[in-house]
Design a protein around this motif. Structure first.
Motif, PDB file in Angstrom:
ATOM      1  N   GLY A  68       0.819  -1.216   0.000  1.00 12.87           N
ATOM      2  CA  GLY A  68       0.000   0.000   0.000  1.00 12.87           C
ATOM      3  C   GLY A  68       0.849   1.259   0.000  1.00 12.87           C
ATOM      4  N   ASN A  69       2.175   1.084   0.026  1.00 12.93           N
ATOM      5  CA  ASN A  69       3.066   2.258   0.021  1.00 12.93           C
ATOM      6  C   ASN A  69       3.327   2.726  -1.406  1.00 12.93           C
ATOM      7  N   TYR A  70       3.082   4.000  -1.634  1.00 14.57           N
ATOM      8  CA  TYR A  70       3.303   4.574  -2.964  1.00 14.57           C
ATOM      9  C   TYR A  70       4.790   4.838  -3.156  1.00 14.57           C
ATOM     10  N   ASP A  71       5.284   4.613  -4.374  1.00 16.05           N
ATOM     11  CA  ASP A  71       6.694   4.879  -4.662  1.00 16.05           C
ATOM     12  C   ASP A  71       6.918   6.394  -4.689  1.00 16.05           C
ATOM     13  N   MET A  72       7.614   6.906  -3.686  1.00 19.86           N
ATOM     14  CA  MET A  72       7.839   8.358  -3.640  1.00 19.86           C
ATOM     15  C   MET A  72       9.203   8.748  -4.201  1.00 19.86           C
ATOM     16  N   ALA A 296      -5.754  11.538 -13.879  1.00 23.86           N
ATOM     17  CA  ALA A 296      -4.756  10.857 -13.033  1.00 23.86           C
ATOM     18  C   ALA A 296      -3.668  11.848 -12.631  1.00 23.86           C
ATOM     19  N   TRP A 297      -3.240  12.658 -13.571  1.00 16.87           N
ATOM     20  CA  TRP A 297      -2.203  13.667 -13.296  1.00 16.87           C
ATOM     21  C   TRP A 297      -2.701  14.679 -12.262  1.00 16.87           C
ATOM     22  N   LEU A 298      -3.947  15.188 -12.458  1.00 20.90           N
ATOM     23  CA  LEU A 298      -4.488  16.194 -11.538  1.00 20.90           C
ATOM     24  C   LEU A 298      -4.656  15.628 -10.131  1.00 20.90           C
ATOM     25  N   VAL A 299      -5.170  14.396 -10.051  1.00 21.88           N
ATOM     26  CA  VAL A 299      -5.379  13.773  -8.730  1.00 21.88           C
ATOM     27  C   VAL A 299      -4.035  13.571  -8.037  1.00 21.88           C
ATOM     28  N   ALA A 300      -3.039  13.096  -8.802  1.00 18.23           N
ATOM     29  CA  ALA A 300      -1.714  12.864  -8.210  1.00 18.23           C
ATOM     30  C   ALA A 300      -1.103  14.174  -7.717  1.00 18.23           C
ATOM     31  N   MET A 301      -1.297  15.240  -8.496  1.00 15.60           N
ATOM     32  CA  MET A 301      -0.779  16.557  -8.084  1.00 15.60           C
ATOM     33  C   MET A 301      -1.455  17.005  -6.788  1.00 15.60           C
ATOM     34  N   ALA A 302      -2.801  16.855  -6.771  1.00 19.06           N
ATOM     35  CA  ALA A 302      -3.575  17.365  -5.635  1.00 19.06           C
ATOM     36  C   ALA A 302      -3.310  16.562  -4.361  1.00 19.06           C
ATOM     37  N   THR A 303      -2.927  15.288  -4.506  1.00 19.29           N
ATOM     38  CA  THR A 303      -2.767  14.436  -3.322  1.00 19.29           C
ATOM     39  C   THR A 303      -1.301  14.188  -2.958  1.00 19.29           C
ATOM     40  N   GLY A 304      -0.390  14.866  -3.634  1.00 19.38           N
ATOM     41  CA  GLY A 304       1.032  14.724  -3.298  1.00 19.38           C
ATOM     42  C   GLY A 304       1.650  13.438  -3.813  1.00 19.38           C
ATOM     43  N   HIS A 305       1.119  12.897  -4.929  1.00 21.93           N
ATOM     44  CA  HIS A 305       1.681  11.682  -5.508  1.00 21.93           C
ATOM     45  C   HIS A 305       2.298  11.946  -6.884  1.00 21.93           C
ATOM     46  N   TRP A 306       2.821  13.135  -7.063  1.00 24.26           N
ATOM     47  CA  TRP A 306       3.391  13.486  -8.370  1.00 24.26           C
ATOM     48  C   TRP A 306       4.865  13.878  -8.243  1.00 24.26           C
ATOM     49  N   GLU A 307       5.167  14.754  -7.295  1.00 22.52           N
ATOM     50  CA  GLU A 307       6.551  15.232  -7.124  1.00 22.52           C
ATOM     51  C   GLU A 307       7.349  14.249  -6.269  1.00 22.52           C
ATOM     52  N   THR A 308       8.578  13.976  -6.679  1.00 22.53           N
ATOM     53  CA  THR A 308       9.428  13.065  -5.920  1.00 22.53           C
ATOM     54  C   THR A 308       9.764  13.642  -4.538  1.00 22.53           C
ATOM     55  N   MET A 309       9.984  12.732  -3.564  1.00 21.91           N
ATOM     56  CA  MET A 309      10.405  13.163  -2.228  1.00 21.91           C
ATOM     57  C   MET A 309      11.932  13.183  -2.112  1.00 21.91           C
TER      58      MET A 309
END
Ligand code: SF4
Ligand code: SF4
Length: 330
Positions: A68-72, A296-309
């Motif tokens: 369940g861990n997203y690749d950050m 998918a892009w917008l949702v990832a941006m809005a939920t912090g799943h787009w930019e690398t950590m």
């Protein structure tokens, strides 16, 4: 031909995504130049560059399924992979037919082959034989990632310096291709002049995986046998070489949802996409596929799943020594 306009819209949509891909590549080049000290001007790293890292994304997908861990490290890569898998299940391989920049180039070369009257059609059994390499490649990646590598190995790969710097390694591959790479690419281009979409039909392992998903998905191109006049136009334009005029329903894994067949059919209502029990206006296929990609892009941006950590300093540090990074072996 009621839907003839689709033949003009498709290259337009593909062309837009192709130009956007070039733009992302250029932005990444600017970031990379800054990171290795070749330029004093800082440019942010474009997350979209991770769309060029499908293997890393597959590893991220396995970890996501298991934990369940997203690749950050490369979250945009995983987001794009999830979007593409969903599109392929719902709308056949519309990603290949409408969005993929390699598919666009492949189509341009195919059209060149048609214009020069050099293109040849391939017998179905020859097509199946030629398809074997892409399924073998796909099986190899599935075996290594989903069977051979356990969670510990996946975690180790995702967090390895090699994986962090793999975007820059990919850039170097494109900036300074070896003679072998150039020969292989040249060979594929020449083959594509004679046999349309050679790469997509016979070599792309990613497309092979998407094709299997499309096969079990609900969208089909359906032919009304009573309306059909057997003109064979659909078969002649199909970039996947599918004998559409003989099929009641196109379920083939090679179908890229391009709807070239639908656009040239002279009998209204004879050839249409069908989603489950519903016949669709063919324009809905690219509209929904592109919309899903953008959502998918917008949702990832809005939920912090787009930019690398990964901090920028780490990229700088790893890029400086990445020549010494070997591909982890398992
Ligand atoms: S069957 Fe129709 S939609 Fe599928 S690849 Fe061929 S032309 Fe495109
Ligand atoms: S283009 Fe339409 S009418 Fe012609 S063979 Fe194909 S399905 Fe039949």
């Amino acid at each position: 031909m009621k839907y003839g306009y689709l033949r003009f819209i498709r290259p337009l949509v593909q062309g837009l995504f192709f130009v956007f891909s070039l733009y992302i590549g250029y932005e990444f080049y600017l970031f990379y130049s800054w990171a290795i000290g070749g330029s004093g001007d800082f440019h942010p790293r474009p997350p979209g560059v991770e769309s060029f890292l499908p293997i890393s994304a597959l590893l991220g997908l396995k970890r996501f399924i298991l934990t369940g861990n997203y690749d950050m490290v490369h979250p945009a890569g995983l987001t794009i992979l999830l979007a593409i898998l969903t599109i392929s299940f719902l709308f056949r391989k519309a990603f290949c037919g409408w969005i993929c920049p390699v598919g666009f180039i492949s189509n341009l070369v195919e059209r060149m082959g048609h214009t020069l009257r050099l293109s040849i059609s391939v017998r179905p059994w020859v097509g199946w034989v030629l398809s074997i390499p892409k399924y073998l490649l796909m099986a190899f990646f599935i075996y290594v990632i989903f069977i051979k590598m356990d969670l510990h190995a996946i975690e180790a790969f995702i967090n390895s310096p090699y994986n962090v710097a793999v975007d820059a390694k990919m850039l170097q591959f494109f900036l300074a291709p070896s003679n072998t790479t150039l020969l292989v690419i040249g060979g594929i281009v020449v083959a594509s002049v004679f046999i349309g979409n050679f790469w997509c039909r016979y070599l792309c392992p990613y497309g092979a995986l998407l094709g299997l998903l499309a096969m079990i998905g609900p969208l089909r191109i359906v032919r009304d046998e009573e309306k059909c006049i057997s003109c064979k136009r659909c078969r002649r334009v199909c970039p996947a070489g599918i004998p559409v005029d003989k099929r009641q329903s196109v379920w083939d894994p090679d179908c890229i949802g391009c709807e070239e067949c639908v656009s040239v059919c002279p009998k209204e209502g004879c050839l249409l996409p069908r989603l489950g029990h519903y016949r669709l206006n063919p324009l809905w296929v690219p509209l929904l596929a592109v919309a899903l990609f953008e959502v998918a892009w917008l949702v990832a941006m809005a939920t912090g799943h787009w930019e690398t950590m990964v901090p920028i300093d780490i990229f700088k540090r790893f890029y400086a020594v990445m020549e010494g990074f070997a591909h982890p072996s398992y």
